[in-house]
Design a protein around this motif. Structure first.
Motif, PDB file in Angstrom:
ATOM      1  N   LEU A   1     -16.704 -20.910  29.488  1.00 27.65           N
ATOM      2  CA  LEU A   1     -16.118 -20.638  27.992  1.00 27.65           C
ATOM      3  C   LEU A   1     -15.830 -19.502  27.634  1.00 27.65           C
ATOM      4  O   LEU A   1     -14.655 -19.321  27.146  1.00 27.65           O
ATOM      5  N   GLU A   2     -16.235 -18.307  28.387  1.00 28.25           N
ATOM      6  CA  GLU A   2     -16.009 -17.000  28.032  1.00 28.25           C
ATOM      7  C   GLU A   2     -14.885 -16.694  28.745  1.00 28.25           C
ATOM      8  O   GLU A   2     -13.981 -15.860  28.201  1.00 28.25           O
TER       9      GLU A   2
ATOM     10  N   ARG B   1     -20.251  -6.906  36.782  1.00 28.76           N
ATOM     11  CA  ARG B   1     -19.994  -5.604  36.120  1.00 28.76           C
ATOM     12  C   ARG B   1     -19.123  -5.871  34.992  1.00 28.76           C
ATOM     13  O   ARG B   1     -18.067  -6.712  35.061  1.00 28.76           O
ATOM     14  N   PHE B   2     -19.316  -5.201  33.801  1.00 27.14           N
ATOM     15  CA  PHE B   2     -18.659  -5.034  32.618  1.00 27.14           C
ATOM     16  C   PHE B   2     -18.107  -3.844  32.301  1.00 27.14           C
ATOM     17  O   PHE B   2     -18.988  -2.752  32.470  1.00 27.14           O
TER      18      PHE B   2
ATOM     19  N   THR C   1     -12.948  -6.014  27.244  1.00 26.81           N
ATOM     20  CA  THR C   1     -13.766  -5.666  28.329  1.00 26.81           C
ATOM     21  C   THR C   1     -13.418  -6.271  29.677  1.00 26.81           C
ATOM     22  O   THR C   1     -12.978  -7.636  29.396  1.00 26.81           O
ATOM     23  N   ARG C   2     -13.461  -5.690  30.779  1.00 20.42           N
ATOM     24  CA  ARG C   2     -13.073  -6.481  32.009  1.00 20.42           C
ATOM     25  C   ARG C   2     -14.368  -6.722  32.811  1.00 20.42           C
ATOM     26  O   ARG C   2     -15.256  -6.034  32.907  1.00 20.42           O
TER      27      ARG C   2
ATOM     28  N   TRP D   1     -12.000 -11.431  34.634  1.00 21.67           N
ATOM     29  CA  TRP D   1     -11.246 -11.829  33.649  1.00 21.67           C
ATOM     30  C   TRP D   1     -11.396 -10.601  32.472  1.00 21.67           C
ATOM     31  O   TRP D   1     -12.171  -9.928  32.690  1.00 21.67           O
ATOM     32  N   SER D   2     -10.557 -10.650  31.282  1.00 23.21           N
ATOM     33  CA  SER D   2     -10.887  -9.677  30.479  1.00 23.21           C
ATOM     34  C   SER D   2     -11.053 -10.527  28.855  1.00 23.21           C
ATOM     35  O   SER D   2     -10.646 -11.580  28.965  1.00 23.21           O
ATOM     36  N   LYS D   3     -11.760 -10.066  28.199  1.00 27.33           N
ATOM     37  CA  LYS D   3     -12.191 -10.444  27.123  1.00 27.33           C
ATOM     38  C   LYS D   3     -11.904  -9.410  26.209  1.00 27.33           C
ATOM     39  O   LYS D   3     -12.364  -8.309  26.325  1.00 27.33           O
ATOM     40  N   LYS D   4     -11.781  -9.836  24.962  1.00 23.20           N
ATOM     41  CA  LYS D   4     -11.789  -8.850  23.515  1.00 23.20           C
ATOM     42  C   LYS D   4     -13.003  -9.067  22.651  1.00 23.20           C
ATOM     43  O   LYS D   4     -13.485 -10.133  22.216  1.00 23.20           O
ATOM     44  N   THR D   5     -13.690  -8.080  22.536  1.00 29.60           N
ATOM     45  CA  THR D   5     -14.967  -7.918  21.684  1.00 29.60           C
ATOM     46  C   THR D   5     -14.609  -6.896  20.764  1.00 29.60           C
ATOM     47  O   THR D   5     -14.758  -5.675  20.861  1.00 29.60           O
TER      48      THR D   5
END
Length: 135
Positions: free
Chosen positions: A24-25, A64-65, A48-49, A39-43
Motif C-alpha cells: 500500500l505504501e 533505510r529511510f 522520504t526515500r 520508492w519515495s513517499k510524501k509525509t
C-alpha cells in the motif's frame, strides 16, 4: 536501540500484514519487494526515500529511510516461538549521536512495539471472526 517481544500470532500472519502495508505504501499494484527495491513517499511537507535493505519472507524486513539528509534504519527479525507465536526483535537506528537522538530512538522503539501489539490484536480478532463464521 532494539527490543524483543513475543506475539501470539504466527510469523507468517504478521509478515503478511507487514507486506500488505508495504505494498500500500509503495502505491504500486505488484511491487518487486526485495533488497534494493526503493520508492519515495510524501509525509507532510517532506519527501522520504525508502529502500529495502533486507527481505526474507516470514523472517526479516529491514529498510533505510532518508528524509532531509537524515537516515533511519529499521529492522524486524521474526522468529517462530511455538505454535502461533512469534518473537519479534525490532531495531531502530537514527544516524547521529547525542541525547536527543537516543531519546527519539527510545520513543520510536516503544511506539513500534505498541504498533506490533495492535497488529497482533487485529490478527487475533480477525481469526476469531473467521472461526465463528466457519462454525
Amino acid at each position: 536501540m532494539k527490543d524483543t517481544i513475543t506475539l501470539h500470532v504466527s510469523a507468517q500472519a504478521l509478515f503478511d500484514i507487514m507486506k500488505k502495508s508495504l505494498i500500500l505504501e509503495t502505491g504500486e499494484k505488484k511491487p518487486d519487494i526485495r533488497p534494493g527495491y526503493s520508492w519515495s513517499k510524501k509525509t507532510g511537507p517532506r519527501r522520504t526515500r525508502v529502500t529495502i535493505t533486507e527481505w526474507k519472507e516470514s523472517a526479516v524486513y529491514a529498510a533505510r529511510f532518508v528524509t532531509d539528509g537524515k537516515t533511519l534504519h529499521v529492522r524486524y527479525d521474526l522468529e517462530p516461538a511455538g505454535k502461533d507465536q512469534v518473537r519479534v526483535t525490532y531495531s531502530h537506528e537514527l544516524e547521529g549521536t547525542g541525547f536527543l537522538v537516543r531519546r527519539k530512538e527510545k520513543a520510536a522503539v516503544r511506539q513500534a512495539l505498541t504498533l506490533l501489539r495492535n497488529v497482533e490484536t487485529a490478527i487475533l480478532r480477525q481469526q476469531e471472526s473467521t472461526d465463528q463464521v466457519a462454525s
